[in-house]
Enzyme design. Structure first.
Site, mmCIF file in Angstrom:
data_model
loop_
_atom_site.group_PDB
_atom_site.id
_atom_site.type_symbol
_atom_site.label_atom_id
_atom_site.label_comp_id
_atom_site.label_asym_id
_atom_site.label_seq_id
_atom_site.Cartn_x
_atom_site.Cartn_y
_atom_site.Cartn_z
ATOM 1 N N HIS A 89 0.844 -1.201 0.000
ATOM 2 C CA HIS A 89 0.000 0.000 0.000
ATOM 3 C C HIS A 89 0.886 1.262 0.000
ATOM 4 C CE1 HIS A 89 -3.690 2.224 1.572
ATOM 5 N NE2 HIS A 89 -2.721 3.083 1.850
ATOM 6 N N GLU A 90 1.853 1.317 0.891
ATOM 7 C CA GLU A 90 2.691 2.518 0.993
ATOM 8 C C GLU A 90 3.533 2.704 -0.268
ATOM 9 O OE1 GLU A 90 1.998 4.672 3.104
ATOM 10 O OE2 GLU A 90 0.788 3.396 4.398
ATOM 11 N N HIS A 93 1.502 4.242 -2.974
ATOM 12 C CA HIS A 93 1.487 5.711 -2.841
ATOM 13 C C HIS A 93 2.752 6.283 -3.499
ATOM 14 C CE1 HIS A 93 -2.041 6.339 -0.473
ATOM 15 N NE2 HIS A 93 -1.585 5.816 0.652
ATOM 16 N N HIS A 99 -5.581 7.167 -2.582
ATOM 17 C CA HIS A 99 -6.495 6.123 -2.116
ATOM 18 C C HIS A 99 -7.628 5.925 -3.136
ATOM 19 C CE1 HIS A 99 -4.801 7.187 2.003
ATOM 20 N NE2 HIS A 99 -4.434 5.948 1.740
ATOM 21 N N TYR A 148 -9.972 2.533 1.744
ATOM 22 C CA TYR A 148 -10.237 2.539 3.193
ATOM 23 C C TYR A 148 -11.205 1.402 3.527
ATOM 24 C CZ TYR A 148 -8.695 7.456 3.933
ATOM 25 O OH TYR A 148 -8.007 8.627 4.041
#
Lengths: 659, 45
Positions: A89-90, A93, A99, A148
């Protein structure tokens, strides 16, 4: 994020800072392998490239979005961030992804319930219009690893994100692996046409049998079938759920003579990394003397017709169900994989079937823990389930425990724990067990390895960790463990468990192909990761370069070259030289709290400095304005007095004439 | 005192911690929970 300037050159340079925990370091490398398997994104240790991702341990897990071309770009993996999907996930980014629920069209798919959000946290639910974010022509993705969960920033217990299709309510927020659409977007963003380590996947659904060929020099054949009279009655791909589909390859040993062979050879492969993992499902219900041999036919200049090398054999213990197998290879030349079925002595009413082959240039797991009929009832009845005793490559004995977690008579989540146990090598091993990483993965049995979203947790043994009674947690199990007995009566010691009660939720366990045909496969490995405690070598920083500001970097090409004009330009303090209107200029290093300014980035400015400047400027401006105002007032007053005096004189003169 | 047979350490402390829970717990109030903004084009006016 829109803007080619935010893309990274491939491979992406990275630096693992010393502050990172060893478990996190090993998991970052593991996450990179997932990127390599499913995309063309590759990573390499930083060798002085002007821009690189520095992974360090701060409080929390965070990243910048995209390549900001600021030299060292930080990405934090703090406490509890050492989870593989968190790292994916990071890094997404960092590679340029916001997101998922920030998409311009998100309100068509989810409803944000603003009055359930923690006060002051509303800004976390931004939307970027299509001038700032591009969804790359991919539909809204409830399964994205970048979405999310429904409880994000909630104030109370009601969801803050309600999906417009109710079935996705518990799907959002998964932290297992990339979704198919995550991969589609990433591959589009970086113009990927292939992946780094994937080689082949075959379900035998088509008549071309994935380019495989019946070998020469054998006296029998593999058959491409939907079912075999003696079994299996279904393939592994669809398990009989799709009418008129579900092919597999079958070699019958119920007829013929002992020694009869059938060769099935794969198409040619051209290895790049020099190590491979072959994975396949097989069904073996013949005689225990039948064998399935795996060979490699390797082609070199010295042997243009190929040299056969025996790798491994599956023999003995026939069973009436599909089983999983991995074969580790180290091939460096052009080659084929050869499946050889051999009829053994003795009667048979079956044979061998193979299906769902996956081949990649990756490392194989050490062990497969196959749990049959892994249903709600069976696991509730059994309570804790322990794997068979296993050994790491360097001799540590261990078990993995799986158990339901949650209130009785309600849907359970799954907990997983790693235990050292007493073993044959304990007297020669180092204790406490130091820096061994246990990887525990519940395999998503999707037939295509690239579409799997397997659920993984890894823990690393810390030799200094202390148990509640003061013992060293990872000391010899005979010293710190408790006495237990195997079903065969053998007594042994089991050390304390280390893992998580939140391995996988009940809903996710029963989603995808985690329990295909009721069976679960846990892939287990224990590796020595002590080499990661050494610092990553630091290269001499490059101070001049030409970043490709407008071009999408080629996935196959390394980073940009240094332009001539920048040679000797001399940007200071890690500043980067770029060409602007064909003239060299310095782009200065910027962080959250300070940055460099000046033609050559020679001056450091901090956010405190700006505060001081702002306050002092305001005070100065106020003082100057005050002086101007007072002066103006005084001048006007003086002028006014003069006018009054003049007016008085004139009146006196007028009166004089009157009289 | 010997350890109990069921001695276990749960690295998640019995909670399902997502990235944003971890960052909240660490006292961070980052942009969208886990994003750092540095570039003027990214920074919200």
């Amino acid at each position: 994020i829109i803007g080619d300037r935010y893309r990274w050159p491939i491979p992406v340079p990275y630096f693992l800072e010393d502050s990172l925990e060893i478990n996190a370091k090993a998991l970052v490398l593991e996450a990179f392998e997932r990127y390599r398997l499913k995309t063309c994104i590759d990573f390499k240790p930083w060798e002085g490239e002007p821009n690189y991702i520095s992974v360090f341990k701060d409080s929390g897990c965070y990243s910048y979005v995209g390549n900001l071309r600021q030299g060292k770009q930080q990405l934090s993996l703090g406490v509890n961030c050492d989870r593989i999907a968190t790292i994916q996930h990071e890094f997404l980014h960092a590679l340029g992804f916001w997101h998922e629920q920030s998409r311009a069209d998100r309100d068509d798919y989810v409803t944000i319930v603003w009055d359930r959000i923690l006060p002051g946290r509303e800004h976390n639910f931004n939307v970027y219009d299509d001038t700032r974010s591009n969804s790359l022509n991919v539909p809204y993705d409830y399964t994205s690893v970048m979405h999310y969960s429904k409880t994000a920033f909630q104030n109370g217990s009601e969801p803050t994100i309600v999906t417009k299709i109710d079935a996705f309510s518990d799907v959002i927020g998964q932290r297992m692996d990339f979704s198919d659409y995550d991969l589609e977007k990433l591959n589009r963003l970086y113009n990927c046409s292939s992946s780094i380590s994937f080689m082949d996947s075959c379900t035998f659904e088509y008549n071309n049998i994935c380019g495989m060929i019946q070998g020469t020099g054998d006296n029998s054949d593999w058959n491409h079938v939907l079912l075999s009279a003696a079994g299996p009655s279904n393939d592994h791909t669809h398990l009989g759920n799709c009418k008129d589909s579900g092919y597999y390859m079958h070699f019958s040993t119920s007829t013929g003579n002992a020694g009869d062979k059938a060769l099935l050879e794969s198409r040619l492969f051209y290895p790049k990394r020099g190590f491979q993992c072959l994975e396949f499902f097989y069904y073996y219900n013949g005689n225990e003397n039948d064998a399935l041999n795996i060979w490699i036919r390797e082609y070199t200049e010295a042997s243009p017709n190929g040299t056969l090398t025996f790798i491994t054999s599956i023999k003995g213990n026939p069973a009436e169900y599909w089983q999983l197998h991995h074969v580790s290879l180290n091939v460096k030349n052009k080659f084929r994989v050869v499946f050889e079925g051999v009829k053994g002595n003795g009667p048979s009413n079956g044979g061998f079937a193979i299906d769902d082959i996956n081949f990649s240039e990756a490392l194989c797991p050490h062990y497969i823990w196959h749990i049959r009929n892994f249903t709600h009832e069976s696991i509730k009845e059994n309570g804790r389930i322990y794997s068979p005793p296993l050994y790491s490559k360097d001799g540590y004995a261990y078990q993995v425990q799986v158990r339901p977690n949650g209130p009785a008579d309600s849907p359970y989540d799954l907990a997983i724990y790693f235990h050292l146990i007493s073993g044959a090598n304990d007297d020669t091993l180092q204790w406490p067990c130091s820096l061994r990483q246990a990887k525990m993965e519940l395999m998503d049995q999707n037939p295509d390895i690239r579409k799997r979203m397997s659920n993984q947790r890894s823990i690393t043994t810390d030799p200094t960790q202390v148990a509640s009674n003061g013992d060293l947690f990872w000391d010899k199990p005979a010293k710190v463990g408790t006495s237990v007995t195997f079903p065969n009566g053998t007594q042994f010691f089991r050390g304390p468990g280390y893992g998580t009660s939140a391995f996988i939720s009940h809903d996710r366990l029963h989603s995808r192909d985690f329990l295909k045909g009721g069976d679960a496969f846990f892939l287990l490995s224990v590796e020595d990761v002590s080499h990661l405690s050494a610092s990553q070598p630091t290269p001499v920083p490059t101070t001049t370069t030409k970043p490709p500001v407008t071009d999408i970097p080629s996935p196959t090409k390394p980073g940009p070259d240094v332009p001539k004009e920048c040679e000797g330009f001399g940007c200071k303090n890690d500043g980067v030289c770029v060409l602007e209107n064909e003239k060299p200029v310095c782009r200065c290093k910027v962080t959250k709290d300070w940055w460099y300014v000046g033609d050559k980035c020679e001056r450091k400015v901090s956010s405190q400095d700006t505060l001081v400047i702002a306050v002092s400027s305001s005070v100065t401006i106020f003082a100057v304005m005050l002086i101007i105002t007072l002066t103006s007032v005084l001048c006007l007053k003086k002028k006014h007095k003069k006018q009054i005096a003049k007016a008085g004189k004139a009146q006196t003169t007028e009166n004089a004439y009157t009289f | 005192v010997p350890l109990q047979d069921n001695t276990e350490i749960d690295v998640d402390g019995g909670k399902k911690l997502d990235i944003f829970d971890i960052n909240e717990g660490a006292g961070l109030d980052l942009f969208e929970g886990d994003i750092i903004l540095a570039d003027t084009n990214q920074r919200n006016s």
